[in-house]
Design an enzyme around this catalytic site. Structure first.
Site, PDB file in Angstrom:
ATOM      1  N   CYS A   1      -5.099   0.950   6.516  1.00 38.37           N
ATOM      2  CA  CYS A   1      -5.324   2.405   6.475  1.00 38.37           C
ATOM      3  C   CYS A   1      -6.563   2.829   5.683  1.00 38.37           C
ATOM      4  O   CYS A   1      -6.789   4.020   5.497  1.00 38.37           O
ATOM      5  CB  CYS A   1      -4.093   3.109   5.917  1.00 38.37           C
TER       6      CYS A   1
ATOM      7  N   CYS B   1      -8.561  -5.713  -9.670  1.00 34.62           N
ATOM      8  CA  CYS B   1      -8.186  -4.663 -10.613  1.00 34.62           C
ATOM      9  C   CYS B   1      -7.745  -3.449  -9.804  1.00 34.62           C
ATOM     10  O   CYS B   1      -8.574  -2.738  -9.235  1.00 34.62           O
ATOM     11  CB  CYS B   1      -9.387  -4.345 -11.499  1.00 34.62           C
TER      12      CYS B   1
ATOM     13  N   CYS C   1       0.543   3.133   3.624  1.00 39.87           N
ATOM     14  CA  CYS C   1       0.971   2.605   4.937  1.00 39.87           C
ATOM     15  C   CYS C   1       1.951   1.440   4.820  1.00 39.87           C
ATOM     16  O   CYS C   1       2.363   0.882   5.816  1.00 39.87           O
ATOM     17  CB  CYS C   1      -0.256   2.175   5.740  1.00 39.87           C
TER      18      CYS C   1
ATOM     19  N   CYS D   1       0.858  -1.186   0.000  1.00 41.42           N
ATOM     20  CA  CYS D   1       0.000   0.000   0.000  1.00 41.42           C
ATOM     21  C   CYS D   1       0.898   1.242   0.000  1.00 41.42           C
ATOM     22  O   CYS D   1       1.813   1.347   0.814  1.00 41.42           O
ATOM     23  CB  CYS D   1      -0.885  -0.019   1.247  1.00 41.42           C
TER      24      CYS D   1
ATOM     25  N   CYS E   1      -7.402  -1.158   1.672  1.00 37.17           N
ATOM     26  CA  CYS E   1      -6.316  -1.614   2.544  1.00 37.17           C
ATOM     27  C   CYS E   1      -6.873  -1.805   3.953  1.00 37.17           C
ATOM     28  O   CYS E   1      -7.527  -0.912   4.492  1.00 37.17           O
ATOM     29  CB  CYS E   1      -5.198  -0.571   2.545  1.00 37.17           C
TER      30      CYS E   1
HETATM   31 ZN   LIG Z   1      -2.704   1.078   3.581  1.00 35.68          ZN
END
Ligand SMILES: [Zn+2]
Length: 170
Positions: A138, A158, A93, A90, A135
């Site tokens: 976060c 996707c 984070c 991510c 995610c």
């Molecule tokens: Zn994240």
């Protein structure tokens, strides 16, 4: 006692009753999509920041995609056609999200994977039309998941390359 006095007292009792009921039975706070998912993120880690704080940390395109649920242009991310061994994290984070071995060429113009690196790396939220992928640490918007992916899962995650950062295998 006049009829209109009785009516007034009746109204006051009714209002009092409604207010009393509301006071005794407060509405439960609406659960967030993360809470509804029931997902426990890796190591129970959560990163919660204000939009102003994210704006400081991210570029404008990263903020638009991850915090405002934007979608990058087709074939705009250099990660779409990357086939190096490593892990996609991510961008907000650094929660590990996808392994390169589960990446496939979907010919859609967006980086596509058939499974997350761990079941709890992400969570999903169905908006009645599409299933959003976020995610689990976060709440960054990552993209959507569709059911026309390859075996073994039949899923196509996707993703927006803008929401990811690539960490090459050592
Ligand atoms: Zn994240």
């Amino acid at each position: 006692m006049k009829a209109n006095h009785l009516f007034l007292i009746g109204c006051l009792l009714l209002i009092g009753g409604i207010l009393g009921w509301r006071w005794l039975h407060p509405e439960p706070a609406r659960k967030s999509a993360f809470e509804r998912s029931g997902v426990v993120p890796p190591q129970g880690r959560r990163v919660v920041k204000t939009d102003a704080e994210w704006e400081e940390l991210l570029t404008a395109p990263q903020f638009y995609v991850t915090r405002e649920k934007g979608t990058e242009g087709r074939n705009s991310s250099p990660l779409t056609h990357l086939h190096q061994a490593g892990v996609y994290e991510c961008v907000c984070c650094h929660n590990p999200l996808f392994a390169s071995r589960t990446k496939f060429d979907s010919r859609t113009g967006w980086p596509s994977f058939y499974v997350p690196i761990a079941p709890n790396a992400v969570y999903t939220d169905f908006d009645g039309r599409r299933t959003e992928v976020l995610c689990s640490v976060c709440d960054a918007h990552l993209g959507h998941v569709f059911t026309d992916g390859p075996e073994p899962t039949g899923l196509r995650y996707c993703m927006n390359g803008t929401a990811l950062t690539f960490k090459p295998a050592r």
